[in-house]
Motif scaffolding. Structure first.
Motif, mmCIF file in Angstrom:
data_model
loop_
_atom_site.group_PDB
_atom_site.id
_atom_site.type_symbol
_atom_site.label_atom_id
_atom_site.label_comp_id
_atom_site.label_asym_id
_atom_site.label_seq_id
_atom_site.Cartn_x
_atom_site.Cartn_y
_atom_site.Cartn_z
ATOM 1 N N UNK A 1 8.175 5.070 -4.988
ATOM 2 C CA UNK A 1 8.032 4.507 -6.324
ATOM 3 C C UNK A 1 9.127 3.458 -6.483
ATOM 4 N N UNK A 2 8.748 2.331 -7.040
ATOM 5 C CA UNK A 2 9.691 1.244 -7.298
ATOM 6 C C UNK A 2 9.715 0.957 -8.795
ATOM 7 N N UNK A 3 10.797 0.352 -9.231
ATOM 8 C CA UNK A 3 10.910 -0.054 -10.627
ATOM 9 C C UNK A 3 12.014 -1.074 -10.769
ATOM 10 N N UNK B 1 0.846 -1.197 0.000
ATOM 11 C CA UNK B 1 0.000 0.000 0.000
ATOM 12 C C UNK B 1 0.883 1.250 0.000
ATOM 13 N N UNK B 2 0.467 2.254 -0.737
ATOM 14 C CA UNK B 2 1.144 3.552 -0.875
ATOM 15 C C UNK B 2 2.453 3.485 -1.652
ATOM 16 N N UNK B 3 2.773 2.314 -2.163
ATOM 17 C CA UNK B 3 3.943 2.128 -3.006
ATOM 18 C C UNK B 3 3.444 1.983 -4.442
ATOM 19 N N UNK B 4 4.075 2.653 -5.380
ATOM 20 C CA UNK B 4 3.704 2.570 -6.795
ATOM 21 C C UNK B 4 4.853 1.934 -7.558
ATOM 22 N N UNK B 5 4.510 1.222 -8.610
ATOM 23 C CA UNK B 5 5.516 0.560 -9.432
ATOM 24 C C UNK B 5 5.444 1.116 -10.853
ATOM 25 N N UNK B 6 6.592 1.570 -11.346
ATOM 26 C CA UNK B 6 6.693 1.907 -12.759
ATOM 27 C C UNK B 6 7.090 0.622 -13.471
#
Length: 164
Positions: A120-122, A81-86
């Motif tokens: 943000x993670x990628x 939650x609250x983490x976004x992935x590109x």
């Protein structure tokens, strides 16, 4: 910098397929081959486990002639939650090195912050040092080496993260 972001849908599949043809160098680097029709469909539909289509945002990046010059694949609340992935930021070769990716990233970062995202993670292909340099300039830091999947092919990737 004249470009517009728009959420892509199935009706944009022909334009996404053309983009995948124009930017086939990425898939060839990743997998050794390119199948633009399959790649375009994957961009529209591929999701991590336990995610739903409403968690996915596929942005089209359009130039001032309304020509699709790139895509940005985002997954909300992943892996936590609250983490976004590109999932992917891809521009056609002729549009690279013009600061468009940096501007798009800044715009998306502001959107994620506005939606209370905290990071943000990628993943970056291990054999793509130009991408690694780009993301490091945007403030991302290496977390670990993992095995990722690109177009159904398992390969080594570097996991990166940036706190917001």
């Amino acid at each position: 910098m004249n470009y517009n972001l728009k959420i892509l849908t199935e009706k944009d599949l022909p334009a996404i397929t053309t983009l995948c043809q124009e930017a086939s160098d990425y898939m060839i680097l990743a997998t050794g081959t390119s199948n633009p029709t399959k790649e375009a469909l994957d961009l529209l539909t591929a999701l991590p486990p336990q995610k739903k289509s409403e968690d996915k945002l596929l942005y089209g990046i359009f130039d001032h002639h309304n020509h699709l010059i790139g895509v940005l694949d985002l997954i909300r609340d992943y892996p936590t939650a609250k983490s976004w992935m590109i999932g992917l930021l891809l521009l056609t070769p002729k549009m690279r090195a013009q600061k468009i990716g940096e501007h798009i990233h800044n715009q998306i970062m502001a959107q994620i912050k506005a939606e209370n995202g905290t990071e943000i993670r990628l993943g970056i292909l291990k054999n793509n040092p130009r991408a690694q340099e780009f993301w490091e300039r945007q403030g991302y830091t290496f977390q670990e080496e993992k095995i990722g999947t690109v177009a159904g092919v398992l390969m080594p990737v570097y996991a990166f993260k940036r706190k917001l």
